[in-house]
Design a protein around this motif. Sequence first.
Motif: not given
Length: 562
Positions: A1-5, A59-63, A83-87
């Motif tokens: 699982m990869t989250v971008g920041y 990316y699976d999500g963005i913070v 809409e398919d990922m957590m932002v």
Amino acid sequence: MTVGYICKYTPVKLLESMGVECRRIEPWYIDNEVAEALMHPNMCTYVKGVLSEVVRGGYDGIVLVNCCDSARRLYDVLKSAKEDMMVYMLDLPRKSGDQAVAVYACEIKKLIQAFADFYGKKFNVQDFKEYMWIEQNATQANKPKVRKGVSLAIMGARCSSHLVDLIKDAGADEVLNYTCTGDLLEYTSLFDKSAGEQEMIEWYAGCLMRSIPCMRMADIDRRRDVLEDIMANVDGIVYHTIKFCEFYSYEYSYIKDNWHFPILKIESDFTRDGEGQLMTRVSAFVESLRGKGEFRGSLRKPKPGKRIVAGVDSGSLSTDVVILDEDYNILSYSVVPTGASIVESANKAFSQAIEKAGISRDDVSFVVSTGYGRINIPFADKQVTEITCHGKGAYFLNNSVRTIIDIGGQDSKVIRLDDHGNVVDFVMNDRCSAGTGRFLEVMAKALEIPLEEMGEEAQKATEEINITSICTVFAESEVISLIAQNKKRADIVKGLHNSVASKTIGLLDRVGRKGAYMMTGGVAKNRGVVEAIEQKIGEKVYVPEEPQIVGALGAAILALQE
């Protein structure tokens, strides 16, 4: 699982302890089709790059953190488009006291809950303690103990690791990143091993909030306090700003006005289009810092024995070569068009120069190359930026010169020298042909006049015409309109010369006016431009007999010193 920041205040270590791979988003291109469709054209180029990178995938999500209006706009766009990922947007307090730490700890807990709800990821305080124990020990072990070579600090707006690598490639031995993307988090205290979940989150929030404050925080006094520590540990500062975002320029001005310390301001747009010019600027800055023994001071006495050296200046329009003997006599020089091949033009210019000197290639013991094509000259023994070389060449020709105005085919630059001929400051135009030889070349074509005749043509002017557009493309349209109005060609040419002079004065005033002045580069052969500049500064400008070879001459002098 990869989250971008994107922000240093993101609780990356906490998320990594939960098994989340956190990747700082470092865009290197802007997908204009995506950016123009989803964002306003005047939005920050960095944010456009981040949007392009996220839409591209991986990316699976963005913070995000609400650090500026552009980041908030990015959140709105991504929330709608992905809409398919957590932002997720963290609400960062603007202060760094105990209350702010408590508030941010609550924000981090909300983020933990969001991960639990969206991905089913649970936070385990014991895992976090073990992770931070290893992290703290590694941070202490990796602290630099001894300064080596030329050490630079990069400050200002967020920068990519690619830019840090570019600064190292430009000659810096060590680069400390104090920007928003710097990995210099100080753990102000050790955590209590018996601490519970709330205490550990508050401890970590405190570490984040008490790091070097972002310029957008309410209280930046502590940021200024650490300046002395930074300056004590580096030789110079590279100050980075982002195109269309001048917020950090205020701090640059503060440092420039209040500290006598080497500082270079650069600007990027998170693409790689301007790498050549950035490399030239940073390399020249490093050369000036390293040059306490290598590039600075008066000319060294030559060693015994017959020596002949050469300097090669590979520019955008011409390639110039100077052959020098050990007594600093110019044996010959050549100027040839660069054309489509840097290597071919360099070989041609070199062959012409050695033929004129009546020597062979084997007689040349050392070659220094300069100019934008310097790294691609196969027979060069060393590469030096044109900033340093122009300083050496100009001071050699006239040691009273303190300011060099160099207008070449692709760029313009103003270089300040001290009383010993050392480069103390310089500015360059920013990836724009306005005020350069290319600008005049385009205008000459529009006016159907040979480029070399423009100076003489301007002498016939009888009417003052102002060319209001600085951009080459817009100025060409303006010239065509003036032709349609039946304006005299001589008047238009003089207006163009004044436009070039105005652009040059803008650069000159950024380093400060100090005579005597020398003008180098191909445009120095245009008497109309020289006179326009002289009129604006109120002083005479010295023009060498062959202004195009000053950079190559400086390179040859440095070759002789080797």
